[in-house]
Design an enzyme around this catalytic site. Structure first.
Site, PDB file in Angstrom:
ATOM      1  N   ARG A   1     -13.331  -7.479   1.495  1.00  0.00           N
ATOM      2  CA  ARG A   1     -14.504  -7.100   0.682  1.00  0.00           C
ATOM      3  C   ARG A   1     -14.703  -8.061  -0.495  1.00  0.00           C
ATOM      4  O   ARG A   1     -15.821  -8.285  -0.930  1.00  0.00           O
ATOM      5  CB  ARG A   1     -14.408  -5.648   0.242  1.00  0.00           C
ATOM      6  CG  ARG A   1     -14.297  -4.710   1.452  1.00  0.00           C
ATOM      7  CD  ARG A   1     -14.818  -3.332   1.224  1.00  0.00           C
ATOM      8  NE  ARG A   1     -14.311  -2.443   2.262  1.00  0.00           N
ATOM      9  CZ  ARG A   1     -14.886  -2.229   3.448  1.00  0.00           C
ATOM     10  NH1 ARG A   1     -16.007  -2.826   3.764  1.00  0.00           N
ATOM     11  NH2 ARG A   1     -14.345  -1.408   4.337  1.00  0.00           N
TER      12      ARG A   1
ATOM     13  N   ARG B   1       0.847  -1.210   0.000  1.00  0.00           N
ATOM     14  CA  ARG B   1       0.000   0.000   0.000  1.00  0.00           C
ATOM     15  C   ARG B   1       0.881   1.259   0.000  1.00  0.00           C
ATOM     16  O   ARG B   1       1.751   1.403   0.861  1.00  0.00           O
ATOM     17  CB  ARG B   1      -0.919   0.023   1.234  1.00  0.00           C
ATOM     18  CG  ARG B   1      -1.646  -1.260   1.547  1.00  0.00           C
ATOM     19  CD  ARG B   1      -2.908  -1.496   0.786  1.00  0.00           C
ATOM     20  NE  ARG B   1      -3.870  -0.444   0.690  1.00  0.00           N
ATOM     21  CZ  ARG B   1      -4.963  -0.335   1.441  1.00  0.00           C
ATOM     22  NH1 ARG B   1      -5.195  -1.233   2.409  1.00  0.00           N
ATOM     23  NH2 ARG B   1      -5.827   0.627   1.252  1.00  0.00           N
TER      24      ARG B   1
ATOM     25  N   ASP C   1     -15.494   1.796  -1.375  1.00  0.00           N
ATOM     26  CA  ASP C   1     -15.369   0.413  -0.891  1.00  0.00           C
ATOM     27  C   ASP C   1     -16.510  -0.477  -1.372  1.00  0.00           C
ATOM     28  O   ASP C   1     -16.473  -1.695  -1.187  1.00  0.00           O
ATOM     29  CB  ASP C   1     -15.304   0.401   0.644  1.00  0.00           C
ATOM     30  CG  ASP C   1     -14.026   1.061   1.140  1.00  0.00           C
ATOM     31  OD1 ASP C   1     -13.025   1.055   0.407  1.00  0.00           O
ATOM     32  OD2 ASP C   1     -14.033   1.582   2.272  1.00  0.00           O
TER      33      ASP C   1
HETATM   34  C1  S3P Z   1     -11.050   5.022   4.571  1.00  0.00           C
HETATM   35  C2  S3P Z   1     -10.948   5.696   3.398  1.00  0.00           C
HETATM   36  C3  S3P Z   1     -10.938   5.044   2.089  1.00  0.00           C
HETATM   37  C4  S3P Z   1     -11.471   3.633   2.153  1.00  0.00           C
HETATM   38  C5  S3P Z   1     -10.923   2.868   3.317  1.00  0.00           C
HETATM   39  C6  S3P Z   1     -11.230   3.566   4.627  1.00  0.00           C
HETATM   40  C7  S3P Z   1     -10.999   5.791   5.833  1.00  0.00           C
HETATM   41  O1  S3P Z   1      -9.619   5.024   1.609  1.00  0.00           O
HETATM   42  O2  S3P Z   1     -11.202   2.948   0.958  1.00  0.00           O
HETATM   43  O3  S3P Z   1     -11.490   1.569   3.364  1.00  0.00           O
HETATM   44  O4  S3P Z   1     -11.378   5.256   6.891  1.00  0.00           O
HETATM   45  O5  S3P Z   1     -10.577   6.947   5.776  1.00  0.00           O
HETATM   46  P1  S3P Z   1      -9.015   6.304   0.809  1.00  0.00           P
HETATM   47  O6  S3P Z   1      -9.458   7.488   1.546  1.00  0.00           O
HETATM   48  O7  S3P Z   1      -7.543   6.167   0.808  1.00  0.00           O
HETATM   49  O8  S3P Z   1      -9.603   6.188  -0.559  1.00  0.00           O
END
Ligand code: S3P
Length: 432
Positions: A391, A122, A318
């Site tokens: 997911r 990541r 998500d």
């Molecule tokens: C999240 C933000 C999202 C999402 C993740 C949780 C958060 O990621 O995909 O599952 O809790 O801020 P990004 O903000 O990097 O897109």
């Protein structure tokens, strides 16, 4: 662990969605940063959020767990302890991106964040860049991947424009901004979830939003008191999809968070003519200190294809795998555009969804920034690999219930990252 999901005769009854993962992470982190104890009602106990409790413990917070209620006694904004070794974030991308915002403000102290195999893929350069601009020393493997090393400093306020709409990156900068020397401004290319802003507002911080620009004034302390975590709209989305897709279904999902920055999927389902009743927060609502909740009433019905445009993507990020699944059952074509971020989630979700659903009989193809599905009235079934991604595991389970021949999910245990008990909940709702 493999699990088989046979075609369902319908889902019926009432269910409470599990507590929100994003809000649970934030409540535990802000609890650790706060000066007074923070009582969290309905904390999510799942693998990801337990990683956050473990992380804040190693940084000096006292955490008491009384079933759903968690009390965090923090160290304050600038007094995190230095743990013995690396902080293990497990599979939690949100912890990986948010925690450094606090750690960057620990003047003269060093920290390392690391995690599982998926976490090591990541990107963290997206948070390292603004934190370095604020004055922290940051380094990562190949400049962009965990382990991530942080040496805290006295931080400067910055004005920063995000390259991608990411609530995690925005939140990281906002947390660092609390201990910086003035007002920090963060601009995002599209609205992403705003739980951090809401919680900071509730904690007495001067935070405001004007269109896509968030301003936060540095603070002496956080006074949060208590947080009530609503049901997770993203976890509920799997139940919504099951209810919409499986004939004869009728579900009442209680206590779902309906903050408009999280309900993009529900709006997409409604546009596809799916039946989801509930009192959603109005799209574009001004920043408020609370998190609205609603029950969702879901029923099976025929669907129409739709196009999801780039500006909608962060509000349904998500849940986009589920849009692909709905598209398999819809009349016409369903297209998702501007979703290249899916490539850097817990797995490459464009590849996982396209290969996975194609293996179940879908007519779907990957595009450079999303996917296109031609509805074929249903799915045959077969087997799908969760690729270690919670997911995708839950996607396979719902696909199985709605399929003709059932689906074997390889790696179903991944669901425990956000929704322990998901398979049991589906079984409980099944019509006999
Ligand atoms: C999240 C933000 C999202 C999402 C993740 C949780 C958060 O990621 O995909 O599952 O809790 O801020 P990004 O903000 O990097 O897109």
């Amino acid at each position: 662990m493999n699990a088989r999901f046979e075609p369902s005769r319908g889902l019926s009854g009432e269910i409470r969605a599990p507590a929100d993962k994003s809000i649970s992470h934030r409540a535990a982190l802000l609890g650790a940063m706060a000066s007074e104890p923070v009582r969290i009602e309905r904390f999510l106990h799942a693998a990801d959020t337990n990683s956050t409790l473990d992380a804040v413990r190693t940084l000096g917070a006292l955490v008491e767990v009384h079933e759903e209620e968690v009390v965090v006694r923090g160290t304050g904004l600038r007094d995190a302890l230095v743990p013995d070794g690396a902080i293990n974030v497990g599979n939690a991308g949100t912890l990986l991106r948010l925690l450094p915002g606090w750690l960057a403000a620990q003047d003269g102290r060093s920290f390392t964040l690391d995690g599982d195999e998926s976490i090591r893929r990541r990107p963290v350069d997206r948070i390292a860049e603004p934190l370095a601009l604020m004055g922290a020393e940051m380094s990562a493997r190949e400049g962009r991947l965990p382990p991530l090393h942080i040496r805290g400093a006295r931080l400067r306020a910055i004005s920063f424009t995000l390259a991608v709409a990411s609530a995690q990156v925005k939140s990281c900068v906002l947390l660092a901004a609390l201990a910086a020397d003035g007002t920090t401004i963060v601009r995002e290319p599209a609205q992403s979830r705003d739980h951090t802003e809401r919680m900071l507002l509730a904690a007495g911080v001067a935070v405001s939003r004007e269109r896509l620009e968030v301003r936060v004034v540095n603070a002496d302390e956080l006074l949060l008191g208590s947080v009530r975590v609503p049901g997770d709209a993203s976890s509920a989305a799997f139940l919504v999809a099951a209810g919409v897709l499986v004939p004869r279904s009728r579900l009442l999902i209680r206590d779902v968070g309906v903050n408009w920055t999280r309900t993009g999927f529900l709006r997409i389902v409604r546009r596809m003519r799916g039946i989801v009743l509930g009192d959603l927060e109005e799209e574009g609502s001004a920043l408020a200190g609370d998190e609205p909740v609603s029950d969702l009433d879901v029923a099976h019905g025929a669907l129409e294809g739709t196009v999801v445009e780039p500006h909608e993507v962060p509000l349904a990020i998500d849940e986009l795998p589920l849009v692909a699944l709905l598209g398999c059952f819809a009349e016409g074509e369903t297209i998702v555009r501007g979703a290249q971020e899916l490539r850097v989630k817990e797995s490459d979700r464009i590849a996982g969804v396209v290969d996975g659903l194609r293996g179940l009989g879908a007519d779907i193809e990957a595009t450079s920034d999303g996917f296109a599905v031609r509805g074929s009235g249903g799915l045959r079934g077969g087997s799908i690999d969760a690729r270690g991604d919670h997911r995708l595991a839950m996607l396979g389970a719902v696909a199985g219930l709605a399929s003709e021949e059932g689906v074997e999910v390889h790696g179903m245990d991944a669901a425990a990252v956000s929704y322990p008990g998901f398979a049991e909940d589906l079984a409980r709702l099944a019509l006999g």
